[in-house]
Design a protein around this motif. Sequence first.
Motif, short mmCIF file in Angstrom:
data_model
loop_
_atom_site.label_atom_id
_atom_site.label_comp_id
_atom_site.label_asym_id
_atom_site.label_seq_id
_atom_site.Cartn_x
_atom_site.Cartn_y
_atom_site.Cartn_z
N ARG A 27 0.84 -1.19 0.00
CA ARG A 27 0.00 0.00 0.00
C ARG A 27 0.88 1.25 0.00
O ARG A 27 1.92 1.30 0.65
N PHE A 28 0.48 2.24 -0.78
CA PHE A 28 1.15 3.53 -0.96
C PHE A 28 2.46 3.41 -1.73
O PHE A 28 3.33 4.29 -1.66
N LEU A 29 2.59 2.34 -2.52
CA LEU A 29 3.69 2.24 -3.48
C LEU A 29 3.57 3.37 -4.49
O LEU A 29 2.49 3.63 -5.03
N ARG A 30 4.68 4.07 -4.74
CA ARG A 30 4.74 5.11 -5.76
C ARG A 30 5.36 4.54 -7.03
O ARG A 30 6.28 3.73 -6.97
N GLY A 31 4.88 4.99 -8.17
CA GLY A 31 5.44 4.53 -9.43
C GLY A 31 5.48 5.62 -10.47
O GLY A 31 4.68 6.57 -10.45
N ILE A 32 6.43 5.52 -11.40
CA ILE A 32 6.56 6.47 -12.50
C ILE A 32 6.95 5.70 -13.75
O ILE A 32 7.69 4.71 -13.69
N THR A 33 6.44 6.16 -14.88
CA THR A 33 6.86 5.60 -16.16
C THR A 33 7.10 6.74 -17.14
O THR A 33 6.47 7.80 -17.05
N GLY A 34 8.03 6.55 -18.06
CA GLY A 34 8.37 7.59 -19.01
C GLY A 34 9.45 8.51 -18.47
O GLY A 34 9.91 8.38 -17.33
N ASP A 35 9.86 9.45 -19.30
CA ASP A 35 10.96 10.35 -18.96
C ASP A 35 10.58 11.78 -19.31
O ASP A 35 10.52 12.16 -20.48
N ALA A 36 10.31 12.59 -18.29
CA ALA A 36 9.88 13.98 -18.50
C ALA A 36 10.98 14.86 -19.08
O ALA A 36 10.71 15.97 -19.54
N TRP B 134 9.12 -5.25 -8.25
CA TRP B 134 9.36 -4.49 -7.02
C TRP B 134 10.51 -5.08 -6.24
O TRP B 134 10.67 -6.30 -6.16
N ASN B 135 11.31 -4.21 -5.60
CA ASN B 135 12.49 -4.69 -4.86
C ASN B 135 12.15 -5.29 -3.50
O ASN B 135 13.03 -5.81 -2.81
N GLY B 136 10.88 -5.21 -3.08
CA GLY B 136 10.47 -5.82 -1.83
C GLY B 136 10.88 -5.06 -0.59
O GLY B 136 10.70 -5.55 0.53
N ILE B 137 11.43 -3.86 -0.77
CA ILE B 137 11.98 -3.11 0.37
C ILE B 137 11.23 -1.81 0.63
O ILE B 137 10.64 -1.61 1.69
N ASP B 138 11.26 -0.90 -0.34
CA ASP B 138 10.68 0.43 -0.11
C ASP B 138 9.60 0.73 -1.13
O ASP B 138 9.45 0.05 -2.15
N THR B 139 8.84 1.79 -0.86
CA THR B 139 7.69 2.13 -1.69
C THR B 139 7.89 3.37 -2.54
O THR B 139 7.02 3.72 -3.33
N ALA B 140 9.02 4.06 -2.39
CA ALA B 140 9.18 5.33 -3.10
C ALA B 140 10.46 5.41 -3.93
O ALA B 140 10.55 6.25 -4.82
N GLY B 141 11.45 4.58 -3.66
CA GLY B 141 12.70 4.69 -4.39
C GLY B 141 13.53 5.85 -3.88
O GLY B 141 13.06 6.70 -3.13
N ALA B 142 14.76 5.91 -4.31
CA ALA B 142 15.68 6.96 -3.86
C ALA B 142 16.07 7.85 -5.03
O ALA B 142 16.34 7.37 -6.13
N THR B 143 16.07 9.13 -4.81
CA THR B 143 16.55 10.15 -5.74
C THR B 143 15.77 10.19 -7.06
O THR B 143 15.08 11.15 -7.35
N THR B 144 15.86 9.13 -7.86
CA THR B 144 15.20 9.12 -9.17
C THR B 144 13.78 8.62 -9.10
O THR B 144 13.07 8.65 -10.11
N HIS B 145 13.36 8.10 -7.96
CA HIS B 145 12.00 7.57 -7.77
C HIS B 145 11.76 6.35 -8.66
O HIS B 145 10.62 6.00 -8.96
#
Length: 333
Positions: A186-195, A242-253
Amino acid sequence: MWNEHRLLILVICLVLGGGLTAAVLGVSQATGPDAGAAAGGPVASDYVDIRDVPRVPAAAPAPGPEGSAGSMVVNCGRNEQGHYNEDNLVVSPGLTGGAHHTHAYVGNLSTNAMSTDASLAAAATSCTGGDRSTYYWPVLRRPDRAGTHAHEGAAGHGNVGEIVPEASVLVEFRGNPVSKVVPMPRFLRGITGDAVAFTADSEADVRARWGCSGSPDRSTTRYPRCPAGERVTRTLVFPSCWNGIDTAGATTHRSHLRFPAANGVCPNDTFPVPELRVSLAYEIPPGLNVALDSFPEQRHSPKTDHAMFVNAMTERQMAGVVECLNKNRNCRA
């Protein structure tokens, strides 16, 4: 005195002449083959007739005996509520206007830069099944028409014009062709594409695909010219390992969620979760130039298309998605 008067007249003529020359040159540049370059894009080369795009076979491999071939469609409408803002909760949480361009939303009706897990969990939603997740992407505009609503001019940064509303929005979760999937946290963040794909060193993160409703076997990273009667489409597929650890990722998300290989196998030390796919369609008159909202230096390049989401499903709702996919069913929520 007469000499001074003549000198003043000469200066005025030079100034007026220079201004006229600049205006003529400006018009010339603005009507050339890459007219958008002077105004920050898009340019003529950003568009392609869909009939000139090669047909491609289905990208996804056929599911194997251990795969999860199901699908779950989540009905969240098409932003009939007019939920727009210039925020990006995934990339710039806590920073109002941090996106520098306008996003359109379906799902959670409260989403903005100040949203928290708790506020998302308590908010209303446009999804008929009660999914409070938020799904969002940059708007598409008609630069030939001036926007009249507040959200059509608020972003600035060269993002101007009337926003083209989505004619349809499909939010869909799919399984993995070689493995069963596990629940998204729950509350996993995700992004696709490159702005920032226009100025990036590579196109490795360019994921969005454009197309026309009458040619599902053709896709491109350019704005498509579609035949009359067909809709312009955008397909945004999210990473599903998913890496099974965190829900937001670091720096690059991005570090916590990765894409599977072409055969569907997830990278080592990651777990397959439901693959989110957002498909958008628009009614665009043939030949009309459209422009995706972007950062100014990205010149509205179609390659910069991207989308974000935050999973705010309850554990029970997510379990229903996983069961549907792993039992190879086609479901709706």
